[in-house]
Design a protein around this motif. Sequence first.
Motif, PDB file in Angstrom:
ATOM      1  N   LEU A  27       0.830  -1.197   0.000  1.00  0.00           N
ATOM      2  CA  LEU A  27       0.000   0.000   0.000  1.00  0.00           C
ATOM      3  C   LEU A  27       0.872   1.257   0.000  1.00  0.00           C
ATOM      4  N   PRO A  28       0.335   2.383  -0.469  1.00  0.00           N
ATOM      5  CA  PRO A  28       1.084   3.645  -0.390  1.00  0.00           C
ATOM      6  C   PRO A  28       1.479   3.942   1.047  1.00  0.00           C
ATOM      7  N   ALA A  29       2.700   4.455   1.234  1.00  0.00           N
ATOM      8  CA  ALA A  29       3.209   4.685   2.589  1.00  0.00           C
ATOM      9  C   ALA A  29       4.170   5.868   2.592  1.00  0.00           C
ATOM     10  N   GLU A  30       4.334   6.458   3.765  1.00  0.00           N
ATOM     11  CA  GLU A  30       5.283   7.555   3.940  1.00  0.00           C
ATOM     12  C   GLU A  30       6.359   7.190   4.953  1.00  0.00           C
ATOM     13  N   VAL A  31       6.530   5.907   5.207  1.00  0.00           N
ATOM     14  CA  VAL A  31       7.556   5.459   6.158  1.00  0.00           C
ATOM     15  C   VAL A  31       8.942   5.628   5.537  1.00  0.00           C
ATOM     16  N   PRO A  32       9.984   5.780   6.368  1.00  0.00           N
ATOM     17  CA  PRO A  32      11.342   6.013   5.824  1.00  0.00           C
ATOM     18  C   PRO A  32      11.844   4.888   4.934  1.00  0.00           C
ATOM     19  N   TRP A  33      11.369   3.667   5.136  1.00  0.00           N
ATOM     20  CA  TRP A  33      11.860   2.530   4.355  1.00  0.00           C
ATOM     21  C   TRP A  33      10.962   2.204   3.152  1.00  0.00           C
ATOM     22  N   ALA A  34      10.049   3.099   2.798  1.00  0.00           N
ATOM     23  CA  ALA A  34       9.185   2.872   1.643  1.00  0.00           C
ATOM     24  C   ALA A  34      10.018   2.826   0.361  1.00  0.00           C
ATOM     25  N   ILE A  35       9.511   2.085  -0.637  1.00  0.00           N
ATOM     26  CA  ILE A  35      10.194   1.989  -1.932  1.00  0.00           C
ATOM     27  C   ILE A  35       9.280   2.557  -3.015  1.00  0.00           C
ATOM     28  N   ASN A  36       9.897   3.143  -4.022  1.00  0.00           N
ATOM     29  CA  ASN A  36       9.133   3.728  -5.121  1.00  0.00           C
ATOM     30  C   ASN A  36       8.818   2.642  -6.137  1.00  0.00           C
ATOM     31  N   LEU A  37       7.544   2.335  -6.262  1.00  0.00           N
ATOM     32  CA  LEU A  37       7.116   1.267  -7.155  1.00  0.00           C
ATOM     33  C   LEU A  37       5.829   1.676  -7.845  1.00  0.00           C
ATOM     34  N   TRP A  38       5.825   1.547  -9.160  1.00  0.00           N
ATOM     35  CA  TRP A  38       4.671   1.922  -9.969  1.00  0.00           C
ATOM     36  C   TRP A  38       4.247   3.369  -9.727  1.00  0.00           C
ATOM     37  N   GLY A  39       5.261   4.239  -9.616  1.00  0.00           N
ATOM     38  CA  GLY A  39       5.005   5.674  -9.539  1.00  0.00           C
ATOM     39  C   GLY A  39       4.565   6.181  -8.189  1.00  0.00           C
ATOM     40  N   GLU A  40       4.735   5.368  -7.132  1.00  0.00           N
ATOM     41  CA  GLU A  40       4.288   5.785  -5.803  1.00  0.00           C
ATOM     42  C   GLU A  40       5.149   5.117  -4.739  1.00  0.00           C
ATOM     43  N   TRP A  41       5.352   5.825  -3.614  1.00  0.00           N
ATOM     44  CA  TRP A  41       6.100   5.258  -2.501  1.00  0.00           C
ATOM     45  C   TRP A  41       5.194   4.294  -1.746  1.00  0.00           C
ATOM     46  N   ARG A  42       5.700   3.066  -1.554  1.00  0.00           N
ATOM     47  CA  ARG A  42       4.867   1.998  -1.009  1.00  0.00           C
ATOM     48  C   ARG A  42       5.602   1.209   0.083  1.00  0.00           C
ATOM     49  N   HIS A  43       4.800   0.479   0.873  1.00  0.00           N
ATOM     50  CA  HIS A  43       5.384  -0.471   1.816  1.00  0.00           C
ATOM     51  C   HIS A  43       6.121  -1.554   1.026  1.00  0.00           C
ATOM     52  N   PRO A  44       7.363  -1.870   1.403  1.00  0.00           N
ATOM     53  CA  PRO A  44       8.097  -2.939   0.704  1.00  0.00           C
ATOM     54  C   PRO A  44       7.654  -4.311   1.208  1.00  0.00           C
ATOM     55  N   THR A  45       6.435  -4.696   0.870  1.00  0.00           N
ATOM     56  CA  THR A  45       5.875  -5.945   1.389  1.00  0.00           C
ATOM     57  C   THR A  45       6.698  -7.164   0.954  1.00  0.00           C
ATOM     58  N   GLN A  46       7.331  -7.055  -0.218  1.00  0.00           N
ATOM     59  CA  GLN A  46       8.191  -8.165  -0.661  1.00  0.00           C
ATOM     60  C   GLN A  46       9.372  -8.338   0.291  1.00  0.00           C
ATOM     61  N   LEU A  47       9.914  -7.209   0.766  1.00  0.00           N
ATOM     62  CA  LEU A  47      11.029  -7.273   1.716  1.00  0.00           C
ATOM     63  C   LEU A  47      10.555  -7.744   3.089  1.00  0.00           C
ATOM     64  N   TYR A  48       9.335  -7.382   3.472  1.00  0.00           N
ATOM     65  CA  TYR A  48       8.790  -7.886   4.733  1.00  0.00           C
ATOM     66  C   TYR A  48       8.728  -9.421   4.681  1.00  0.00           C
ATOM     67  N   ALA A  49       8.226  -9.940   3.570  1.00  0.00           N
ATOM     68  CA  ALA A  49       8.118 -11.398   3.418  1.00  0.00           C
ATOM     69  C   ALA A  49       9.493 -12.048   3.368  1.00  0.00           C
ATOM     70  N   ALA A  50      10.434 -11.403   2.681  1.00  0.00           N
ATOM     71  CA  ALA A  50      11.791 -11.953   2.586  1.00  0.00           C
ATOM     72  C   ALA A  50      12.463 -11.977   3.953  1.00  0.00           C
TER      73      ALA A  50
END
Length: 244
Positions: free
Chosen positions: A141-164
């Motif tokens: 989801l869109p997020a403003e946390v310091p560890w957010a990643i830019n994906l599909w034109g928006e800063w988002r939760h790095p859920t892939q990294l959470y799972a990894a």
Amino acid sequence: MLPVLNIGPFALYTPGLILLLGGWLILQVVGRAARIYQLDGDRLEIVVFIALLAGVIGARLGYALMAWPSYVADPWALFSRDLQAFFPPAGVATAIVIGGLMLWRQRWPLWPTLDALAPGIALAALTHAIAQLASGDGYGLPAEVPWAINLWGEWRHPTQLYAALTALIALVVWRVRYRQPQPPGMLFLTVSALLAAGTLIGEGFAATGWLLPGHVRGSQVVALAILVIIVRIWSEIFPQHNYR
């Protein structure tokens, strides 16, 4: 996100390479773990290979059933390399059924076999998460946390990294504890509980996934059910064992 890796004149599909490498590592890890538990590592590698292959086919067929009109019009789409054209729950279920039937028919001991499979399960989760990060699938989801990643034109939760990260922790826990005295099956349940807990929490930040009626995430329902079953097994079976 790195969907394509260009090496000279060649363009390699990065997620596919990650999945192939992960599959090979899973076979190696499971084979070595089987020998630790005095099981036939070569035979278990064969079972896992067939289960993984069945899981890939099941995931694609599961997706095809949900988009049946498109595949009737273009049957060759079944062989597409698009990772979004898979339904992971169907793949996991297929792998479990096929692998489980093979192990049951060959009369493998339940808990030692599951302990040997535990690092392979954690590594499979890690491989899937990294492949999704490379392809851009499974985004958050869109997020403003310091560890957010830019994906599909928006800063988002790095859920892939959470799972990894969850899968990596589960793998490390197995590696640290696999030689410690404990009842058979305890390590498998520990790894499974870590993965299920990580899924239950991490999927709350996901923007994609399998939705049930009422916008409830199917992966979270499954993860919660797994945790309840694990707690029940812990409370009713393992306290009866003296393993110090």
